[in-house]
Structure formats: C-alpha cells, structure tokens
Design an enzyme around this catalytic site. Structure first.
Site, PDB file in Angstrom:
ATOM      1  N   TYR A   1      35.589  38.490  30.867  1.00 46.81           N
ATOM      2  CA  TYR A   1      36.304  38.886  29.643  1.00 46.81           C
ATOM      3  C   TYR A   1      37.761  38.427  29.617  1.00 46.81           C
ATOM      4  O   TYR A   1      38.473  38.695  28.662  1.00 46.81           O
ATOM      5  CB  TYR A   1      36.233  40.404  29.416  1.00 46.81           C
ATOM      6  CG  TYR A   1      36.611  41.264  30.602  1.00 46.81           C
ATOM      7  CD1 TYR A   1      37.928  41.452  30.964  1.00 46.81           C
ATOM      8  CD2 TYR A   1      35.622  41.905  31.347  1.00 46.81           C
ATOM      9  CE1 TYR A   1      38.267  42.241  32.041  1.00 46.81           C
ATOM     10  CE2 TYR A   1      35.951  42.707  32.422  1.00 46.81           C
ATOM     11  CZ  TYR A   1      37.272  42.876  32.771  1.00 46.81           C
ATOM     12  OH  TYR A   1      37.591  43.658  33.841  1.00 46.81           O
ATOM     13  N   LYS A   2      38.216  37.737  30.686  1.00 41.23           N
ATOM     14  CA  LYS A   2      39.598  37.249  30.695  1.00 41.23           C
ATOM     15  C   LYS A   2      39.607  35.841  30.094  1.00 41.23           C
ATOM     16  O   LYS A   2      39.349  35.686  28.915  1.00 41.23           O
ATOM     17  CB  LYS A   2      40.142  37.334  32.115  1.00 41.23           C
ATOM     18  CG  LYS A   2      40.311  38.804  32.529  1.00 41.23           C
ATOM     19  CD  LYS A   2      40.633  39.039  33.973  1.00 41.23           C
ATOM     20  CE  LYS A   2      40.777  40.546  34.213  1.00 41.23           C
ATOM     21  NZ  LYS A   2      40.745  40.901  35.624  1.00 41.23           N
TER      22      LYS A   2
ATOM     23  N   ASP B   1      37.480  36.924  44.814  1.00 39.56           N
ATOM     24  CA  ASP B   1      37.481  37.450  43.452  1.00 39.56           C
ATOM     25  C   ASP B   1      38.070  36.374  42.548  1.00 39.56           C
ATOM     26  O   ASP B   1      39.232  35.981  42.703  1.00 39.56           O
ATOM     27  CB  ASP B   1      38.292  38.754  43.375  1.00 39.56           C
ATOM     28  CG  ASP B   1      38.047  39.451  42.040  1.00 39.56           C
ATOM     29  OD1 ASP B   1      37.975  38.756  41.002  1.00 39.56           O
ATOM     30  OD2 ASP B   1      37.933  40.693  42.028  1.00 39.56           O
TER      31      ASP B   1
ATOM     32  N   ARG C   1      53.760  39.943  32.375  1.00 42.32           N
ATOM     33  CA  ARG C   1      52.936  38.742  32.548  1.00 42.32           C
ATOM     34  C   ARG C   1      52.795  38.060  31.192  1.00 42.32           C
ATOM     35  O   ARG C   1      52.505  38.700  30.183  1.00 42.32           O
ATOM     36  CB  ARG C   1      51.540  39.094  33.065  1.00 42.32           C
ATOM     37  CG  ARG C   1      51.523  39.766  34.414  1.00 42.32           C
ATOM     38  CD  ARG C   1      50.101  39.949  34.939  1.00 42.32           C
ATOM     39  NE  ARG C   1      49.230  40.635  34.002  1.00 42.32           N
ATOM     40  CZ  ARG C   1      47.945  40.921  34.228  1.00 42.32           C
ATOM     41  NH1 ARG C   1      47.384  40.542  35.365  1.00 42.32           N
ATOM     42  NH2 ARG C   1      47.219  41.561  33.344  1.00 42.32           N
TER      43      ARG C   1
HETATM   44  C1  LIG Z   1      40.142  42.098  35.996  1.00 39.46           C
HETATM   45  C2  LIG Z   1      39.825  42.230  37.435  1.00 39.46           C
HETATM   46  C3  LIG Z   1      38.810  43.070  37.871  1.00 39.46           C
HETATM   47  C4  LIG Z   1      38.048  43.901  36.884  1.00 39.46           C
HETATM   48  O1  LIG Z   1      37.046  44.665  37.449  1.00 39.46           O
HETATM   49  P1  LIG Z   1      36.055  45.466  36.492  1.00 39.46           P
HETATM   50  O2  LIG Z   1      35.040  45.989  37.393  1.00 39.46           O
HETATM   51  O3  LIG Z   1      35.568  44.503  35.463  1.00 39.46           O
HETATM   52  O4  LIG Z   1      36.840  46.538  35.816  1.00 39.46           O
HETATM   53  C5  LIG Z   1      38.535  43.117  39.227  1.00 39.46           C
HETATM   54  N1  LIG Z   1      39.237  42.376  40.113  1.00 39.46           N
HETATM   55  C6  LIG Z   1      40.232  41.554  39.720  1.00 39.46           C
HETATM   56  C7  LIG Z   1      40.969  40.730  40.721  1.00 39.46           C
HETATM   57  C8  LIG Z   1      40.563  41.479  38.372  1.00 39.46           C
HETATM   58  O5  LIG Z   1      41.568  40.679  37.986  1.00 39.46           O
END
Ligand SMILES: *Cc1c(COP(=O)(O)O)cnc(C)c1O
Length: 403
Positions: free
Chosen positions: A227-228, A202, A377
């Site tokens: 989106y991050k 991930d 954070r």
């Molecule tokens: C932000 C994040 C997600 C987000 O998942 P969505 O399906 O977009 O809500 C998933 N896994 C990790 C490690 C994240 O940091």
C-alpha cells in the site's frame, strides 16, 4: 537559485510525466508528499475494484474461486520477477507485513533450535522489532538490537559485531522507514551466511521504488507491504518471499487450509504444500487483492529503472532545495546524500516539526508525514508527483517555519 520554472522545465522533459494521468486525483490542489505511507489510487485499481465486485463477486459468485485461488500467486510472480529480482514461485500475496514477518521469522528459528537469537537494529520499524522480539522470546532466545546511525542506517560492520553461532536470523529493513537509507543487502546477507544465519528483509519502503535484487544478493526471506509505493490501497494485503531451496526446509507456524498440499481434500491432518503456497494461511481478501494487483501492474508497466531514475531526480531536487532554503531555515537533513544509499524519500528534522506539519496541512495544502519527535518525511512518489510539486512543497515547508 532554483526557480519554479526550472522545475516546470524538468516536468516537460520527464519521460514518466504522462503516468500522472493513470492516477485518480480528485483534489489536484493538494500536494501529496506521503506516497511512502499510503500511495495514491491508480485509476486501474478503482476500475478493478468495481469490476471484481460486480462481475466476479455479484455475478460469478462462488464460481469465481476457480480463478481467485491462483491470484495471490500470479500477482506475487509479477511483483517478484519484475520488481524484486525473484524467480517465479518465490513470492506470494498474503496477510499483512507484520503477520508475514512473524510467520517467516518463526519458521527460520524453528528450523534451527540451537540458534534462537535474532539480530535487528534500532532504526528498524517498531512493529518489526515488536514482532521479532516476540518470536525470539518464544524460541527461548532474544532480540539483539544493534545501534545504527540514525541517518545512514545499519552498516555491515554494525551487524557483523552482533553475530555469533547463536544467531539464527538477521532481520532488517532494506530501506529505513525514517531516514530512507538503503541497507547493503548483499554485504549484510553474506556476513550473516558466513556465521550460518539467515536473513529476512522488510521491503515495505523498497518495493516499487528501488530495484531490489533478492536472487542476486542471496537473501533468504523477505516481506513487505503493497500500500506504499505499490499503490495497492489502504490495508492492502502484503507479500512474502522465500528462496526456492528453502521451501522444503521451512514450515510456517500457522497451519491453515490455504497452505495445505491438497486443501479441497479436507483431510484430517495438515500436510504443507510443496512450494511457496505453504507460507499462505487462510482465505485471501479478493477485492483487496484485485486492487493490489492493479497497483503492482501500474508500477510494472512504468518499469523499475525509470521509476528509480525519476525518484533519484526528485529527491535530488529536494536535497538541492534543502541546501538553498531549508538548511538556512533551521532544518537538518536526515537522509543520505549519496544516491546509492538513498531510498524514495527525504527526511528533514526541525525542533518545531509537529507545528510545521500542522501548518503545512492547514494553510499550505501540503500533506507531509510527521514522525515524532522532530522528523518530517517528504516522499515524492515518482509516478504521481511532478517536479513543480517538489518545488512547491519545499517552499511551503520553509514558509511554514515562520508563524
Ligand atoms: C509500513 C511498514 C510495515 C507495515 O506493517 P503492517 O503489518 O502492514 O501494518 C511493516 N514494516 C515496515 C518496515 C513498514 O515500513
């Protein structure tokens, strides 16, 4: 003593300083330390949203699908080749991260029914653990959750101890969402391969902030959100990566028409596309894809090496300020000090963290990020954060301890 003027001097010498102008910042007095949760909007994303709506949707109407269908692959290639160390044709924009995780984890286990166990660790993002445990259960296996150090994250030895010939998949976050620790992708992938398991990374907290080398490390699969640090907009569509040689070996569980070998033939039976397209499911949200593309282009133009250099310098300043004012104010550092192991944010812990965050927002105009029970954070996104913002934020955090 680190003076505010020292931070201002570093802003003056910052080669990325002018990138601040690329972002829409309607409230400049707010100090934003949450770029790892929702990145600020690049101006280009707002322009693209409007242009896509007027020119492509309102004017082009259904004719726009002629080029829209190729956009998730085109943007995926840009992201993959420039920021993730992938080859063209290995990354595509699709769905949400959680959905992509489900698709790829399911595909990996279905390809090897005799290996229904997935390994992850207890610092991984909860949504990932929920999804992985559901996938493993559906395959008749289980999710093995390794105990990892909360600051340093999962180490190769921790993972090695959980591996055996029942394990089909190791799935971890490359950068931990809480500590910001970087997991050793090359070493862990190689350990997994030694026992015949595949890896699914991930990259949500890694994409656009640390250089990722999917090809070089031998990683099999990856997912992540845009989106991050990629500034693609709230709920922007995610991405997925499948190494080329695995395309023909894996089939995802959701057989939609966008993953069909010939979608416009409207055939009776599902036949998966040959390449990365088989991991796509349905109609992409084109307005959101346009914004995500602009976010990704903004990072690509800055260059990941320059982003990483400034990021380490900003988090390094935060850690220096931690030593000077936050440690003495009762905080503990919950992020690795080693640059090689540090992602894009700095986490600090304090028993009164929830109230401190409320005061930061209400009284100091600092937007931090609270993770229960006691973690704050601080994520200085390098393209839209100045050194003085980091200095101001750290001093506000210290001031917010006292009522
Ligand atoms: C932000 C994040 C997600 C987000 O998942 P969505 O399906 O977009 O809500 C998933 N896994 C990790 C490690 C994240 O940091």
């Amino acid at each position: 003593m680190i003076e505010r003027s020292d931070a201002a001097r570093r802003d003056g010498e910052d080669p990325l300083a002018d990138h601040l102008q690329l972002f829409a910042i309607p409230e400049p007095e707010v100090i934003y330390m949450d770029g790892n949760s929702l990145g600020r909007p690049p101006r280009m994303a707002l322009v693209k949203l409007e242009r896509t709506a007027w020119q492509e949707w309102a004017t082009g109407l259904v004719r726009s699908w002629d080029h829209w269908v190729g956009e998730p692959g085109r943007i995926g290639d840009l992201l993959g080749t420039e920021l993730l160390g992938a080859e063209p044709g290995e990354v595509v924009i699709s769905d949400q991260t959680s959905v992509n995780l489900y698709k790829l984890a399911s595909a990996a286990l279905a390809a090897r029914p005799e290996r229904p166990v997935i390994v992850t660790d207890d610092t991984n993002f909860p949504s990932d653990r929920y999804v992985l445990s559901g996938v493993a259960a559906a395959a008749g296996g289980e999710l093995r959750v390794v105990d990892a150090d909360p600051v340093l994250g999962p180490q190769p030895d921790d993972v090695a101890a959980a591996l055996d010939d029942r394990v089909g998949l190791v799935s971890l976050s490359h950068v931990g969402y809480k500590s910001g620790a970087i997991a050793d992708m090359a070493a862990i992938t190689s350990l997994a391969h030694d026992v015949g398991a595949r890896t699914l990374w991930d990259l949500s907290h890694a994409a656009g902030i640390v250089p990722v080398e999917l090809g070089e490390t031998g990683a099999d699969l990856a997912v992540g959100c845009t989106y991050k640090y990629l500034n693609g907009g709230p709920g922007a569509p995610a991405f997925l990566y499948v190494r080329t040689d695995l395309h023909s070996q894996l089939q995802q569980p959701i057989h939609g028409w966008f993953g069909h070998a010939d979608m416009f033939a409207f055939a009776d039976d599902y036949r998966p596309a040959a390449g990365i397209g088989r991991f796509v499911t349905g109609t992409p949200p084109m307005l959101a894809v346009a914004a995500a593309g602009a976010g990704i282009e903004t990072s690509v133009q800055a260059g990941i090496a320059a982003i990483r250099a400034k990021s380490l310098s900003l988090t390094g300043l935060l850690i220096d300020l931690f030593d000077e004012i936050l440690g003495p104010a009762g905080f503990t550092l919950a992020t690795p000090r080693d640059e090689a192991r540090r992602g894009g944010h700095v986490a600090v812990r304090h028993p009164d963290a929830a109230a401190i965050c409320r005061r930061l927002i209400d009284r100091h105009r600092v937007l931090p990020d609270f993770r229960p029970p006691d973690t704050i954070r601080l994520a200085p996104a390098p393209l839209s954060t100045r050194y003085v913002d980091v200095w101001d934020a750290a001093h506000a955090v210290a001031a917010a301890v006292a009522v």
